[in-house]
Design an enzyme around this catalytic site. Structure first.
Site, mmCIF file in Angstrom:
data_model
loop_
_atom_site.group_PDB
_atom_site.id
_atom_site.type_symbol
_atom_site.label_atom_id
_atom_site.label_comp_id
_atom_site.label_asym_id
_atom_site.label_seq_id
_atom_site.Cartn_x
_atom_site.Cartn_y
_atom_site.Cartn_z
ATOM 1 C CE1 TYR A 153 -3.257 2.931 0.291
ATOM 2 C CE2 TYR A 153 -2.158 3.458 2.365
ATOM 3 C CZ TYR A 153 -3.035 3.801 1.337
ATOM 4 O OH TYR A 153 -3.674 5.015 1.373
ATOM 5 N NE ARG A 160 -2.612 7.681 -4.311
ATOM 6 C CZ ARG A 160 -3.580 7.284 -3.481
ATOM 7 N NH1 ARG A 160 -4.790 7.032 -3.955
ATOM 8 N NH2 ARG A 160 -3.344 7.098 -2.207
ATOM 9 C CE1 TYR A 213 -4.683 10.460 7.172
ATOM 10 C CE2 TYR A 213 -3.993 8.559 5.884
ATOM 11 C CZ TYR A 213 -4.981 9.259 6.554
ATOM 12 O OH TYR A 213 -6.249 8.750 6.586
ATOM 13 N NE ARG A 226 -9.885 11.810 5.112
ATOM 14 C CZ ARG A 226 -9.150 10.750 5.382
ATOM 15 N NH1 ARG A 226 -9.462 9.567 4.860
ATOM 16 N NH2 ARG A 226 -8.099 10.844 6.167
ATOM 17 C CD GLU A 331 -11.312 1.844 2.521
ATOM 18 O OE1 GLU A 331 -10.278 1.511 3.132
ATOM 19 O OE2 GLU A 331 -11.324 2.183 1.329
#
Ligand code: 3EB
Length: 338
Positions: A153, A160, A213, A226, A331
């Site tokens: 991840y 990305r 983050y 979000r 999720e």
């Protein structure tokens, strides 16, 4: 009971460039209403590798089990004519105001593959003057497993981030809504929607923006919003990113299913409030939900919880998937019709 509402498309009367989404079971033929065109399909085919392609329609064949015995495919439609095309590993559908694409890459070096996929898809969006990226889904195997000493991840996030930097995209503003969930096997799939029209980024007051983050979650922060509120010609849509039991930037209730259900739903409520959705009815507007569960055995508990909590008129698609942090068990993402 949710059972007989699974397949109901959200009620809406949109016109001229409208976008809609429907959940169907694998047994149901995809019948395209007259005046509509297929943009793309996501098949949650479990371990079965039947290659169900729907002609030229961009189709993702995901090794993720649909749970509950009802819906297992997600279908995207528009009320405009579309043209289908291919660019490298990407198949796409293009209307006047929308671009829907499905990229399929061998899941070898996750960072490299993500970098390539994001360069390709941003290039396609730019060169076809399709507006901006609104929503992205990423599905790939081994998400919590290390590759060259870094969890896949986190390698994905770095690939990305580097691709978006190279392509000159903003890394805090104008980021699309997203989901990144682990499949059980197979390729790296990236599914994306771009469009013309006004977009507004929505962040969650209960959560740190993911693009901020700190590095304890990986060398490059995740590049997504979000939620994104998209004004399509026929009505506004709110694309809610995958939402989990995270407060600030920290996982809460690690390993505790009910605690995670409660926190996730609180996060969703806070996000909807922030997005300015109206407050009529329990959830205000029609929503279609997609729930990812790490453990198939948690299905009944989560379904019972969500039946009590969400609006029973809103369809829910349950699929298995590994969440991007090992202690997260579920999720939830959503599409709100405003
Ligand atoms: C989180 O809030 C949970 O990296 O694209 C959710 C949605 C998550 C999208 C992504 C990650 C992504 O950090 C994980």
């Amino acid at each position: 009971m949710l059972a007989n509402t699974w397949l109901a498309p959200p009620a809406q009367t949109l016109e001229g460039g409208a976008l809609s989404q429907v959940y169907l079971s694998a047994e149901q033929a995809i019948e395209v209403p007259s005046g509509q065109s297929l943009l793309g399909v996501m098949e949650h085919a479990g371990g079965i590798s039947k290659d169900q392609r729907h002609g030229d329609v961009p189709t993702a064949l995901l090794t993720m089990n649909a749970l509950g015995g009802h819906a297992s495919r997600e279908v995207w439609l528009t009320d405009q004519p579309v043209r289908y095309g291919t660019l490298g590993e990407i198949r796409y559908a293009r209307s006047d105001n929308l671009l829907f694409g499905v990229g399929r890459y061998p899941a070898e070096d996750l960072e490299q593959v993500t970098y390539q996929a994001y360069c390709d898809l941003t290039q396609l969006v730019h060169s076809s003057e399709a507006g901006r990226l609104i929503r992205l889904w990423n599905y790939f195997p081994g998400i919590n497993e290390p590759q060259n000493n870094l969890e896949c991840y986190r390698r994905f996030c770095r690939g990305r981030h580097n691709a978006l930097t190279r392509m000159g995209s903003g890394l805090s503003q104008d980021l699309p809504a997203a989901t990144a969930v682990g499949s059980s096997a197979g390729d790296f799939w990236v599914i994306f929607l771009a469009g013309k029209g006004a977009c507004r980024q929505v962040e969650n007051p209960l959560q740190m923006s993911a693009f901020h983050y700190p590095p304890i979650h990986g060398p490059r922060s995740p590049s997504f919003s979000r939620a994104v509120r998209y004004s399509s010609p026929g009505g506004d849509l709110l694309f809610i990113s995958g939402t989990a039991s995270i407060r600030g930037h920290e996982t809460v209730h690690g390993g505790d299913l009910v605690g995670q259900c409660l926190t996730t739903v609180e996060n969703l409520r806070a996000l909807l409030k922030q997005a300015g959705t109206n407050d009529s009815g329990p959830w205000g507007n029609r929503v279609s939900w997609k729930v990812y569960l790490r453990r198939e055995g948690d299905f009944e508990t989560v379904r019972d919880f969500l039946e009590q909590t969400l609006d029973p008129a809103d369809p829910i698609l349950y699929v298995t998937g590994d969440i991007c942090r090992s202690s997260l068990l579920l999720e939830i993402e959503g599409l709100v019709h405003l």
